[in-house]
Scaffold this motif. Structure first.
Motif, PDB file in Angstrom:
ATOM      1  N   ASP A   1       0.752  -1.109  -0.135  1.00 33.75           N
ATOM      2  CA  ASP A   1       0.030   0.151   0.198  1.00 33.75           C
ATOM      3  C   ASP A   1       0.952   1.167  -0.082  1.00 33.75           C
ATOM      4  N   VAL A   2       1.762   1.102   0.931  1.00 33.45           N
ATOM      5  CA  VAL A   2       2.670   2.495   0.970  1.00 33.45           C
ATOM      6  C   VAL A   2       3.475   2.585  -0.352  1.00 33.45           C
ATOM      7  N   ASN A   3       4.167   1.748  -0.664  1.00 37.87           N
ATOM      8  CA  ASN A   3       4.922   1.487  -2.050  1.00 37.87           C
ATOM      9  C   ASN A   3       4.074   2.445  -3.367  1.00 37.87           C
ATOM     10  N   ALA A   4       2.699   1.714  -3.343  1.00 36.75           N
ATOM     11  CA  ALA A   4       1.935   2.394  -4.339  1.00 36.75           C
ATOM     12  C   ALA A   4       1.686   3.868  -4.282  1.00 36.75           C
ATOM     13  N   LEU A   5       1.432   4.100  -2.869  1.00 32.59           N
ATOM     14  CA  LEU A   5       1.366   5.663  -2.646  1.00 32.59           C
ATOM     15  C   LEU A   5       2.595   6.558  -3.002  1.00 32.59           C
ATOM     16  N   LEU A   6       3.621   6.075  -2.576  1.00 32.58           N
ATOM     17  CA  LEU A   6       5.031   6.637  -2.632  1.00 32.58           C
ATOM     18  C   LEU A   6       5.273   6.698  -4.305  1.00 32.58           C
ATOM     19  N   ALA A   7       4.772   5.718  -5.031  1.00 34.46           N
ATOM     20  CA  ALA A   7       4.888   5.561  -6.564  1.00 34.46           C
ATOM     21  C   ALA A   7       4.298   6.611  -7.034  1.00 34.46           C
ATOM     22  N   GLU A   8       2.801   7.043  -6.424  1.00 36.24           N
ATOM     23  CA  GLU A   8       2.140   8.177  -6.960  1.00 36.24           C
ATOM     24  C   GLU A   8       2.421   9.670  -6.759  1.00 36.24           C
ATOM     25  N   GLY A   9       3.662   9.587  -6.011  1.00 33.23           N
ATOM     26  CA  GLY A   9       4.221  11.025  -5.364  1.00 33.23           C
ATOM     27  C   GLY A   9       3.816  11.476  -4.211  1.00 33.23           C
ATOM     28  N   LYS A  10       3.013  10.713  -3.396  1.00 30.18           N
ATOM     29  CA  LYS A  10       2.559  11.331  -2.049  1.00 30.18           C
ATOM     30  C   LYS A  10       3.898  11.347  -1.148  1.00 30.18           C
ATOM     31  N   LYS A  11       3.781  12.411  -0.561  1.00 30.47           N
ATOM     32  CA  LYS A  11       4.763  12.965   0.301  1.00 30.47           C
ATOM     33  C   LYS A  11       4.496  12.837   1.747  1.00 30.47           C
ATOM     34  N   VAL A  12       3.365  13.022   2.187  1.00 26.01           N
ATOM     35  CA  VAL A  12       2.654  13.663   3.378  1.00 26.01           C
ATOM     36  C   VAL A  12       1.649  12.485   3.635  1.00 26.01           C
ATOM     37  N   PHE A  13       1.992  11.839   5.004  1.00 24.77           N
ATOM     38  CA  PHE A  13       0.878  10.756   5.478  1.00 24.77           C
ATOM     39  C   PHE A  13       0.566  11.326   6.905  1.00 24.77           C
ATOM     40  N   GLY A  14      -0.827  10.732   6.980  1.00 26.33           N
ATOM     41  CA  GLY A  14      -1.317  10.888   8.428  1.00 26.33           C
ATOM     42  C   GLY A  14      -1.918   9.598   8.861  1.00 26.33           C
ATOM     43  N   PHE A  15      -1.941   9.284  10.037  1.00 26.02           N
ATOM     44  CA  PHE A  15      -2.287   7.992  10.697  1.00 26.02           C
ATOM     45  C   PHE A  15      -2.676   8.383  12.338  1.00 26.02           C
ATOM     46  N   ALA A  16      -3.260   7.234  12.918  1.00 25.01           N
ATOM     47  CA  ALA A  16      -3.818   7.403  14.114  1.00 25.01           C
ATOM     48  C   ALA A  16      -2.512   7.289  15.339  1.00 25.01           C
ATOM     49  N   ILE A  17      -2.738   8.115  16.328  1.00 21.24           N
ATOM     50  CA  ILE A  17      -1.726   7.897  17.314  1.00 21.24           C
ATOM     51  C   ILE A  17      -1.525   6.547  17.773  1.00 21.24           C
ATOM     52  N   ASP A  18      -2.619   5.820  18.134  1.00 27.33           N
ATOM     53  CA  ASP A  18      -2.689   4.654  18.713  1.00 27.33           C
ATOM     54  C   ASP A  18      -1.944   3.394  17.770  1.00 27.33           C
ATOM     55  N   GLN A  19      -1.837   3.849  16.601  1.00 31.57           N
ATOM     56  CA  GLN A  19      -1.290   2.920  15.709  1.00 31.57           C
ATOM     57  C   GLN A  19       0.101   3.155  15.268  1.00 31.57           C
ATOM     58  N   ILE A  20       0.944   4.130  16.209  1.00 36.02           N
ATOM     59  CA  ILE A  20       2.261   4.162  15.710  1.00 36.02           C
ATOM     60  C   ILE A  20       3.141   3.070  15.505  1.00 36.02           C
ATOM     61  N   ASP A  21       3.020   2.297  16.428  1.00 38.30           N
ATOM     62  CA  ASP A  21       3.858   1.136  16.317  1.00 38.30           C
ATOM     63  C   ASP A  21       3.639   0.286  15.350  1.00 38.30           C
ATOM     64  N   LEU A  22       2.551   0.385  14.535  1.00 41.79           N
ATOM     65  CA  LEU A  22       2.286  -0.433  13.597  1.00 41.79           C
ATOM     66  C   LEU A  22       2.519   0.274  12.384  1.00 41.79           C
ATOM     67  N   VAL A  23       2.197   1.405  12.135  1.00 46.75           N
ATOM     68  CA  VAL A  23       2.180   2.311  10.993  1.00 46.75           C
ATOM     69  C   VAL A  23       3.444   2.632  10.773  1.00 46.75           C
ATOM     70  N   ALA A  24       4.311   3.459  11.632  1.00 50.98           N
ATOM     71  CA  ALA A  24       5.432   4.158  11.536  1.00 50.98           C
ATOM     72  C   ALA A  24       6.565   2.974  10.968  1.00 50.98           C
ATOM     73  N   PRO A  25       6.634   2.051  11.242  1.00 52.61           N
ATOM     74  CA  PRO A  25       7.825   1.067  10.722  1.00 52.61           C
ATOM     75  C   PRO A  25       7.469   0.692   9.285  1.00 52.61           C
ATOM     76  N   VAL A  26       6.158   0.388   9.043  1.00 53.04           N
ATOM     77  CA  VAL A  26       6.006   0.227   7.741  1.00 53.04           C
ATOM     78  C   VAL A  26       5.966   1.231   6.719  1.00 53.04           C
ATOM     79  N   MET A  27       5.847   2.390   7.299  1.00 50.39           N
ATOM     80  CA  MET A  27       6.276   3.600   6.549  1.00 50.39           C
ATOM     81  C   MET A  27       7.516   4.072   6.179  1.00 50.39           C
TER      82      MET A  27
END
Length: 118
Positions: free
Chosen positions: A84-110
Protein backbone atom coordinates in the motif's frame (compact mmCIF):
# COMPACT_ATOMS: atom_id res chain seq x y z
CA UNK A 1 19.98 10.97 2.87
CA UNK A 2 16.19 10.78 2.97
CA UNK A 3 14.73 13.28 5.43
CA UNK A 4 11.47 12.49 7.20
CA UNK A 5 9.73 15.04 9.42
CA UNK A 6 7.16 14.17 12.06
CA UNK A 7 4.27 16.23 13.35
CA UNK A 8 1.04 16.08 15.28
CA UNK A 9 0.23 14.82 18.75
CA UNK A 10 2.50 11.77 18.48
CA UNK A 11 5.43 13.37 16.68
CA UNK A 12 8.01 12.44 19.32
CA UNK A 13 6.79 8.84 19.50
CA UNK A 14 6.92 8.48 15.70
CA UNK A 15 10.50 9.80 15.63
CA UNK A 16 11.56 7.45 18.43
CA UNK A 17 9.91 4.46 16.74
CA UNK A 18 11.66 5.15 13.43
CA UNK A 19 15.03 5.87 15.08
CA UNK A 20 14.91 2.45 16.78
CA UNK A 21 14.76 0.82 13.35
CA UNK A 22 18.25 2.22 12.57
CA UNK A 23 17.54 2.42 8.84
CA UNK A 24 20.49 3.39 6.67
CA UNK A 25 20.04 6.63 4.77
CA UNK A 26 17.06 7.86 6.81
CA UNK A 27 17.12 10.95 9.00
CA UNK A 28 14.02 11.62 11.09
CA UNK A 29 13.30 14.93 12.82
CA UNK A 30 10.48 16.17 15.03
CA UNK A 31 8.85 19.24 13.48
CA UNK A 32 5.86 21.52 13.59
CA UNK A 33 3.32 21.26 10.79
CA UNK A 34 4.08 24.73 9.41
CA UNK A 35 7.84 24.20 9.48
CA UNK A 36 7.42 20.82 7.80
CA UNK A 37 5.35 22.29 4.99
CA UNK A 38 7.95 24.98 4.36
CA UNK A 39 10.82 22.47 4.36
CA UNK A 40 8.99 20.07 2.05
CA UNK A 41 8.15 22.87 -0.38
CA UNK A 42 11.77 24.09 -0.34
CA UNK A 43 13.19 20.59 -0.90
CA UNK A 44 14.83 20.55 2.55
CA UNK A 45 12.86 17.44 3.56
CA UNK A 46 11.38 14.51 1.66
CA UNK A 47 8.44 13.15 3.68
CA UNK A 48 6.13 13.99 6.57
CA UNK A 49 4.46 11.59 9.00
CA UNK A 50 1.67 13.22 10.99
CA UNK A 51 -0.48 11.83 13.78
CA UNK A 52 -3.70 12.73 15.54
CA UNK A 53 -6.29 10.80 17.50
CA UNK A 54 -8.25 9.64 14.45
CA UNK A 55 -5.54 9.77 11.78
CA UNK A 56 -7.79 11.89 9.61
CA UNK A 57 -8.11 15.68 9.59
CA UNK A 58 -5.80 17.08 12.24
CA UNK A 59 -2.87 14.84 11.32
CA UNK A 60 -2.50 16.67 7.99
CA UNK A 61 -4.67 19.80 8.07
CA UNK A 62 -1.90 22.37 7.59
CA UNK A 63 -0.01 20.19 5.13
CA UNK A 64 -3.05 19.61 2.89
CA UNK A 65 -3.61 23.35 2.81
CA UNK A 66 -0.03 24.20 1.91
CA UNK A 67 1.08 21.17 -0.11
CA UNK A 68 -2.18 20.30 -1.83
CA UNK A 69 -4.22 17.15 -1.40
CA UNK A 70 -2.41 15.37 -4.25
CA UNK A 71 0.77 15.22 -2.13
CA UNK A 72 -1.09 13.92 0.94
CA UNK A 73 -2.69 10.70 2.12
CA UNK A 74 -4.29 9.76 5.38
CA UNK A 75 -4.64 6.18 6.51
CA UNK A 76 -7.15 7.18 9.16
CA UNK A 77 -7.54 4.15 11.39
CA UNK A 78 -6.35 1.60 8.84
CA UNK A 79 -2.94 -0.04 8.95
CA UNK A 80 -1.26 -0.10 5.52
CA UNK A 81 0.81 -2.90 4.08
CA UNK A 82 4.20 -2.19 2.57
CA UNK A 83 2.60 -2.66 -0.86
CA UNK A 84 0.00 0.00 0.00
CA UNK A 85 2.74 2.43 1.00
CA UNK A 86 4.87 1.65 -2.05
CA UNK A 87 1.91 2.36 -4.35
CA UNK A 88 1.31 5.72 -2.65
CA UNK A 89 4.99 6.63 -2.82
CA UNK A 90 5.02 5.73 -6.53
CA UNK A 91 2.09 8.15 -7.00
CA UNK A 92 4.23 10.92 -5.52
CA UNK A 93 2.65 11.12 -2.06
CA UNK A 94 4.98 12.75 0.46
CA UNK A 95 2.70 13.56 3.40
CA UNK A 96 1.01 10.83 5.44
CA UNK A 97 -1.35 10.85 8.39
CA UNK A 98 -2.34 8.08 10.78
CA UNK A 99 -3.78 7.50 14.24
CA UNK A 100 -1.61 8.01 17.32
CA UNK A 101 -2.59 4.65 18.82
CA UNK A 102 -1.21 2.88 15.74
CA UNK A 103 2.26 4.41 15.67
CA UNK A 104 3.93 1.10 16.51
CA UNK A 105 2.18 -0.53 13.53
CA UNK A 106 2.23 2.19 10.88
CA UNK A 107 5.51 4.08 11.43
CA UNK A 108 7.78 1.05 10.82
CA UNK A 109 5.93 0.11 7.62
CA UNK A 110 6.16 3.69 6.39
CA UNK A 111 9.83 4.12 7.30
CA UNK A 112 10.93 0.83 5.76
CA UNK A 113 9.12 1.57 2.51
CA UNK A 114 10.61 5.05 2.35
CA UNK A 115 14.11 3.73 3.14
CA UNK A 116 13.81 1.08 0.41
CA UNK A 117 13.23 3.84 -2.15
CA UNK A 118 16.48 5.44 -0.94
Amino acid sequence: MTKILTGGVGKVEVAETVKKLALDGVEITVSSDMDAAMKLRAGQADYFLGTCHTGAGASLGVLVGLMGKDACHTFGRSVPTEDDVNALLAEGKKVFGFAIDQIDLVAPVMARAIAARG
